[in-house]
Design a protein around this motif. Structure first.
Motif: not given
Length: 301
Positions: A27, A30, A34
């Motif tokens: 989690y 992402l 990111f």
């Protein structure tokens, strides 16, 4: 045994815990790490087909030239400031009051009741407040009628909507946020209370001279973290409580970014606004940490 072999042994021993940790790691990777790389979109013109075009600070210039942006920024500062002043101290008071309750059973009942709103979504909470504050059949206006007062449209009134935001935040989070303070109170050495009682300290004096100093590091840490989130005034809450009549009073940076990016498709401009918010938040948390270190000796690290 080599370093790689030690890692393999540790993984074989602790693999169930690593497996439970994996969803959280994925989690954050992402949705938090990111996107840091994709923040470069704030300096580019987004193209669906073909490479993006580097434009430097063009989108920031457009952002700062927009009167809507400064209106949204002011709303964010006002709402976040009201939450720091009126919401942040409430969990501390709740934890102190729970600690003064005699009887484990009664304390557990009270805690269960005040923790419950935290598990409700803002969709449900917004529905509760809209129904309760309805000028026609809401319970609040019914009670006002008992005292001869006329109904007030709290949810569509500019003078009251920000206070609705504050009180709904208190109702939802005060009980749950008091958990950390209550845990800190439970960690205080009971001998300190015994010593204070032997010295003739009253209940209020024990709270002032024993309990509050004991939880001061927790208060300082959570205050710094709240200051770091100062620019995040609560997207879910504002999105569900807003309507066309009062949107300009509670429109914040998060809802502004949502409209720019997902509704208007201006991804680069939305990224610039989000990056601006993130940088301000980083500056605020560093400043709060530094000031807290100098004044109390306590900080985040």
């Amino acid at each position: 045994m080599t370093r790689w072999q030690r890692v393999k042994v540790q993984f074989r021993t602790w693999w169930p815990y690593y497996l439970m940790l994996a969803p959280g790691v994925i989690y954050f990777a992402l949705f938090h790490y990111f996107p840091i790389w994709q923040a470069k979109l704030a300096f580019e013109d987004f193209r669906i087909f073909g490479p993006n075009i580097w434009v430097g600070f063009k989108h920031f210039a457009s952002l700062f030239a927009s009167p809507v942006f400064f209106s949204v920024l002011l709303n964010t500062l006002l709402i976040s400031g009201m939450k720091i002043i009126f919401v942040f101290p409430v969990p501390i008071l709740v934890a102190l009051m729970i600690n003064e309750v005699n009887g484990t059973r009664l304390r557990q009942v009270i805690q269960s009741a005040i923790y419950l709103p935290h598990f409700l979504s803002w969709v449900v909470i917004a529905g509760i407040f809209i129904a309760a504050l309805s000028p026609s059949d809401g319970v609040i206006n019914e009670m006002r009628g008992w005292f001869g007062l006329s109904p007030e449209p709290f949810m569509t009134q500019s003078a009251s909507i920000r206070w609705v935001v504050v009180f709904s935040e208190i109702w939802r989070s005060a009980g749950w946020d008091s958990l950390l303070y209550f845990a800190a109170i439970m960690a205080i050495d009971p001998q300190l209370y015994d010593a204070a009682e032997m010295d003739g300290a009253s209940r209020w004096q024990k709270i002032w001279y024993v309990t509050l100093p004991g939880i001061a590091p927790t208060i300082a840490t959570l205050f710094i973290l709240n200051v770091g989130l100062f620019m995040s005034a609560g997207f879910d809450q504002i999105f569900n409580l807003s309507n066309d009549a009062i949107r300009d009073q509670i429109d914040i940076l998060d809802t502004y970014v949502y409209r720019l990016g997902l509704q208007s498709g201006q991804f680069s401009l939305a990224t610039a606004a989000g990056l601006f918010k993130g940088l301000i938040g980083m500056v605020l948390i560093l400043a709060a940490h530094t000031i807290s270190k100098r004044l109390t000796g306590k900080g985040v690290w």
